[in-house]
Design a protein around this motif. Structure first.
Motif, mmCIF file in Angstrom:
data_model
loop_
_atom_site.group_PDB
_atom_site.id
_atom_site.type_symbol
_atom_site.label_atom_id
_atom_site.label_comp_id
_atom_site.label_asym_id
_atom_site.label_seq_id
_atom_site.Cartn_x
_atom_site.Cartn_y
_atom_site.Cartn_z
ATOM 1 N N ASP A 109 0.832 -1.205 0.000
ATOM 2 C CA ASP A 109 0.000 0.000 0.000
ATOM 3 C C ASP A 109 0.867 1.257 0.000
ATOM 4 N N VAL A 110 1.943 1.227 0.783
ATOM 5 C CA VAL A 110 2.846 2.379 0.829
ATOM 6 C C VAL A 110 3.502 2.588 -0.534
ATOM 7 N N ARG A 111 3.905 1.501 -1.183
ATOM 8 C CA ARG A 111 4.506 1.625 -2.519
ATOM 9 C C ARG A 111 3.504 2.223 -3.506
ATOM 10 N N ALA A 112 2.271 1.758 -3.452
ATOM 11 C CA ALA A 112 1.247 2.293 -4.350
ATOM 12 C C ALA A 112 1.020 3.776 -4.073
ATOM 13 N N LEU A 113 1.036 4.137 -2.794
ATOM 14 C CA LEU A 113 0.874 5.542 -2.441
ATOM 15 C C LEU A 113 2.036 6.370 -2.977
ATOM 16 N N GLY A 114 3.247 5.840 -2.887
ATOM 17 C CA GLY A 114 4.411 6.540 -3.432
ATOM 18 C C GLY A 114 4.280 6.757 -4.927
ATOM 19 N N ASP A 115 3.792 5.727 -5.622
ATOM 20 C CA ASP A 115 3.590 5.876 -7.069
ATOM 21 C C ASP A 115 2.537 6.943 -7.363
ATOM 22 N N ASP A 116 1.463 6.935 -6.592
ATOM 23 C CA ASP A 116 0.416 7.948 -6.778
ATOM 24 C C ASP A 116 0.962 9.349 -6.531
ATOM 25 N N LEU A 117 1.788 9.478 -5.495
ATOM 26 C CA LEU A 117 2.365 10.798 -5.206
ATOM 27 C C LEU A 117 3.295 11.260 -6.324
ATOM 28 N N ALA A 118 4.054 10.344 -6.884
ATOM 29 C CA ALA A 118 4.942 10.712 -7.984
ATOM 30 C C ALA A 118 4.139 11.223 -9.175
ATOM 31 N N HIS A 119 3.019 10.581 -9.453
ATOM 32 C CA HIS A 119 2.161 11.054 -10.540
ATOM 33 C C HIS A 119 1.576 12.423 -10.204
ATOM 34 N N LEU A 121 2.976 14.654 -8.515
ATOM 35 C CA LEU A 121 4.060 15.616 -8.585
ATOM 36 C C LEU A 121 4.213 16.193 -9.994
ATOM 37 N N ARG A 122 3.837 15.421 -10.980
ATOM 38 C CA ARG A 122 3.980 15.900 -12.363
ATOM 39 C C ARG A 122 3.139 17.153 -12.615
ATOM 40 N N THR A 123 1.939 17.194 -12.060
ATOM 41 C CA THR A 123 1.033 18.316 -12.334
ATOM 42 C C THR A 123 1.628 19.653 -11.901
ATOM 43 N N PRO A 124 2.058 19.828 -10.653
ATOM 44 C CA PRO A 124 2.603 21.147 -10.302
ATOM 45 C C PRO A 124 3.889 21.483 -11.062
ATOM 46 N N LEU A 125 4.711 20.492 -11.346
ATOM 47 C CA LEU A 125 5.935 20.782 -12.082
ATOM 48 C C LEU A 125 5.630 21.202 -13.521
ATOM 49 N N THR A 126 4.668 20.566 -14.133
ATOM 50 C CA THR A 126 4.266 20.951 -15.485
ATOM 51 C C THR A 126 3.681 22.356 -15.481
ATOM 52 N N ARG A 127 2.885 22.648 -14.454
ATOM 53 C CA ARG A 127 2.289 23.976 -14.330
ATOM 54 C C ARG A 127 3.377 25.043 -14.139
ATOM 55 N N VAL A 128 4.382 24.777 -13.302
ATOM 56 C CA VAL A 128 5.472 25.726 -13.076
ATOM 57 C C VAL A 128 6.217 25.983 -14.381
ATOM 58 N N ARG A 129 6.513 24.898 -15.077
ATOM 59 C CA ARG A 129 7.266 25.043 -16.330
ATOM 60 C C ARG A 129 6.492 25.892 -17.330
ATOM 61 N N ALA A 130 5.213 25.607 -17.496
ATOM 62 C CA ALA A 130 4.402 26.368 -18.457
ATOM 63 C C ALA A 130 4.296 27.833 -18.035
ATOM 64 N N ARG A 131 4.104 28.079 -16.734
ATOM 65 C CA ARG A 131 3.981 29.451 -16.251
ATOM 66 C C ARG A 131 5.269 30.227 -16.480
ATOM 67 N N SER A 161 6.914 19.796 -1.230
ATOM 68 C CA SER A 161 6.234 19.111 -0.123
ATOM 69 C C SER A 161 5.830 17.696 -0.538
ATOM 70 N N ILE A 162 5.450 17.540 -1.795
ATOM 71 C CA ILE A 162 5.125 16.191 -2.290
ATOM 72 C C ILE A 162 6.390 15.333 -2.324
ATOM 73 N N VAL A 163 7.492 15.903 -2.776
ATOM 74 C CA VAL A 163 8.760 15.157 -2.801
ATOM 75 C C VAL A 163 9.156 14.751 -1.387
ATOM 76 N N SER A 164 9.005 15.649 -0.420
ATOM 77 C CA SER A 164 9.344 15.321 0.973
ATOM 78 C C SER A 164 8.487 14.179 1.480
ATOM 79 N N ALA A 165 7.199 14.206 1.129
ATOM 80 C CA ALA A 165 6.314 13.108 1.549
ATOM 81 C C ALA A 165 6.757 11.791 0.928
ATOM 82 N N ILE A 166 7.126 11.818 -0.336
ATOM 83 C CA ILE A 166 7.592 10.590 -1.001
ATOM 84 C C ILE A 166 8.865 10.080 -0.334
ATOM 85 N N LEU A 167 9.772 10.992 -0.019
ATOM 86 C CA LEU A 167 11.017 10.564 0.627
ATOM 87 C C LEU A 167 10.756 9.977 2.009
#
Length: 174
Positions: A109-119, A121-131, A161-167
């Motif tokens: 379950d923790v691994r699945a949660l980590g995968d979900d968090l990684a996905h 993470l893409r949204t805010p990074l894509t938004r930052v890049r576009a902005r 904060s998402i990266v910190s949670a994943i770590l």
């Protein structure tokens, strides 16, 4: 040798009844020899049975110890050897195996949660890049570019904060 009992009679005389004890002594000797003959083999059999049972128990504990060592080394698919016995060791191994099953489910379950968090993470990074791209292209003055930068910093903080949670989750998983 004999055994005798004396008692007085109403006429004032003494009556003595005696019995030869040779038969009783022979019987006593026979019983003593039979006990010695039976006790020695019984002790030997008890000792041999004790040795067999101790070795069997030690073998079971060695198997359990090897399985526990494998689990502690990271082999979470390993389970303690199952026995059909209903003794305390058998019930303990069943309980430990149940605990390992639950632990493995929690880790998955923790691994699945980590995968979900990684996905996520893409949204805010894509938004930052576009902005930032738009800000660089569209900024008419320094203040407009500063506003774009501040929004980008907020999005980056969210991503961090998402990266910190994943770590933290990966550290717990390890």
């Amino acid at each position: 040798p004999s055994r005798a009992v004396a008692c007085s009679t109403p006429q004032g005389k003494r009556l003595v009844v005696a019995r030869d004890t040779d038969e009783v002594d022979d019987l006593r000797g026979l019983i003593e020899r039979a006990l010695v003959v039976a006790t020695v083999p019984a002790i030997v059999v008890a000792l041999l049975l004790g040795i067999v049972l101790v070795r069997r128990g030690q073998g079971r504990f060695r198997e359990v110890r090897r399985a526990i060592d494998a689990v502690m080394a990271g082999d979470l698919d390993r389970r303690l050897p199952r026995t059909s016995s209903h003794d305390p060791v058998g019930s303990l191994t069943r309980a430990v195996n149940d605990m390992l099953d639950r632990l493995q489910e929690a880790i998955e379950d923790v691994r699945a949660l980590g995968d979900d968090l990684a996905h996520e993470l893409r949204t805010p990074l894509t938004r930052v890049r576009a902005r930032l791209e738009r800000g660089v292209e569209d900024a008419e003055d320094r203040m407009a570019f500063v506003g774009v930068g501040e929004r980008a910093i907020r999005d980056i903080d969210h991503a961090l904060s998402i990266v910190s949670a994943i770590l933290r989750i990966r550290a717990i998983e390890t």
